[in-house]
Design a protein around this motif. Sequence first.
Motif, PDB file in Angstrom:
ATOM      1  N   GLN A 221       3.264  -2.161   2.028  1.00  0.00           N
ATOM      2  CA  GLN A 221       3.900  -2.814   0.875  1.00  0.00           C
ATOM      3  C   GLN A 221       3.451  -2.172  -0.428  1.00  0.00           C
ATOM      4  OE1 GLN A 221       3.038  -7.008   1.121  1.00  0.00           O
ATOM      5  NE2 GLN A 221       5.168  -7.426   1.638  1.00  0.00           N
ATOM      6  N   ARG A 222       2.152  -1.900  -0.535  1.00  0.00           N
ATOM      7  CA  ARG A 222       1.653  -1.258  -1.764  1.00  0.00           C
ATOM      8  C   ARG A 222       2.239   0.140  -1.920  1.00  0.00           C
ATOM      9  NH1 ARG A 222      -3.336  -3.805  -0.330  1.00  0.00           N
ATOM     10  NH2 ARG A 222      -3.989  -1.908   0.717  1.00  0.00           N
ATOM     11  N   ALA A 223       2.354   0.868  -0.823  1.00  0.00           N
ATOM     12  CA  ALA A 223       2.921   2.215  -0.886  1.00  0.00           C
ATOM     13  C   ALA A 223       4.394   2.167  -1.278  1.00  0.00           C
ATOM     14  CB  ALA A 223       2.750   2.921   0.448  1.00  0.00           C
ATOM     15  N   ALA A 224       5.120   1.181  -0.789  1.00  0.00           N
ATOM     16  CA  ALA A 224       6.537   1.064  -1.123  1.00  0.00           C
ATOM     17  C   ALA A 224       6.740   0.617  -2.559  1.00  0.00           C
ATOM     18  CB  ALA A 224       7.216   0.082  -0.179  1.00  0.00           C
ATOM     19  N   ALA A 225       5.791  -0.116  -3.118  1.00  0.00           N
ATOM     20  CA  ALA A 225       5.923  -0.614  -4.484  1.00  0.00           C
ATOM     21  C   ALA A 225       5.588   0.445  -5.523  1.00  0.00           C
ATOM     22  CB  ALA A 225       5.026  -1.828  -4.683  1.00  0.00           C
ATOM     23  N   ARG A 226       4.858   1.469  -5.116  1.00  0.00           N
ATOM     24  CA  ARG A 226       4.502   2.531  -6.062  1.00  0.00           C
ATOM     25  C   ARG A 226       5.727   3.353  -6.431  1.00  0.00           C
ATOM     26  NH1 ARG A 226      -0.295   5.615  -3.329  1.00  0.00           N
ATOM     27  NH2 ARG A 226       0.474   4.386  -1.618  1.00  0.00           N
ATOM     28  N   PRO A 227       5.848   3.715  -7.705  1.00  0.00           N
ATOM     29  CA  PRO A 227       6.972   4.590  -8.077  1.00  0.00           C
ATOM     30  C   PRO A 227       6.750   5.979  -7.494  1.00  0.00           C
ATOM     31  CG  PRO A 227       5.550   4.190  -9.961  1.00  0.00           C
ATOM     32  CD  PRO A 227       5.047   3.340  -8.832  1.00  0.00           C
TER      33      PRO A 227
ATOM     34  N   SER B  15       6.205   9.763  -7.245  1.00  0.00           N
ATOM     35  CA  SER B  15       5.635  10.729  -8.190  1.00  0.00           C
ATOM     36  C   SER B  15       6.563  11.933  -8.291  1.00  0.00           C
ATOM     37  CB  SER B  15       4.247  11.156  -7.733  1.00  0.00           C
ATOM     38  OG  SER B  15       4.333  11.776  -6.481  1.00  0.00           O
ATOM     39  N   GLU B  16       6.462  12.601  -9.434  1.00  0.00           N
ATOM     40  CA  GLU B  16       7.335  13.762  -9.668  1.00  0.00           C
ATOM     41  C   GLU B  16       6.890  14.983  -8.862  1.00  0.00           C
ATOM     42  OE1 GLU B  16       7.814  14.493 -13.791  1.00  0.00           O
ATOM     43  OE2 GLU B  16       8.428  12.457 -14.216  1.00  0.00           O
TER      44      GLU B  16
END
Length: 84
Positions: A71-77, A79-80
């Motif tokens: 869930q935390r990984a999916a919530a992170r935007p 990265s470029e």
Amino acid sequence: MSGPGPTPERDRTTRPARDTVTDLVRWAAFSCLLVPVVLLWCGSSLAGAAGVACGLAAVTGACRLLMRRSQRAAARPPSESPEP
């Protein structure tokens, strides 16, 4: 006369988002208690039922950890720059 129909005010109100991980962990904890009781009722040994309870609790804990992490990984935007 029929009951109140949908109104714009009622349509705009949204329910708070449910935490599905918490719901899942609650059901898993319930099964961690229920399964040993059923095993004892069916004639299994106390040590066997305790072992099953410990195993289910360990699996439940590991699954909870992995679900929270995803869930935390999916919530992170995103990265470029992609990381290796």
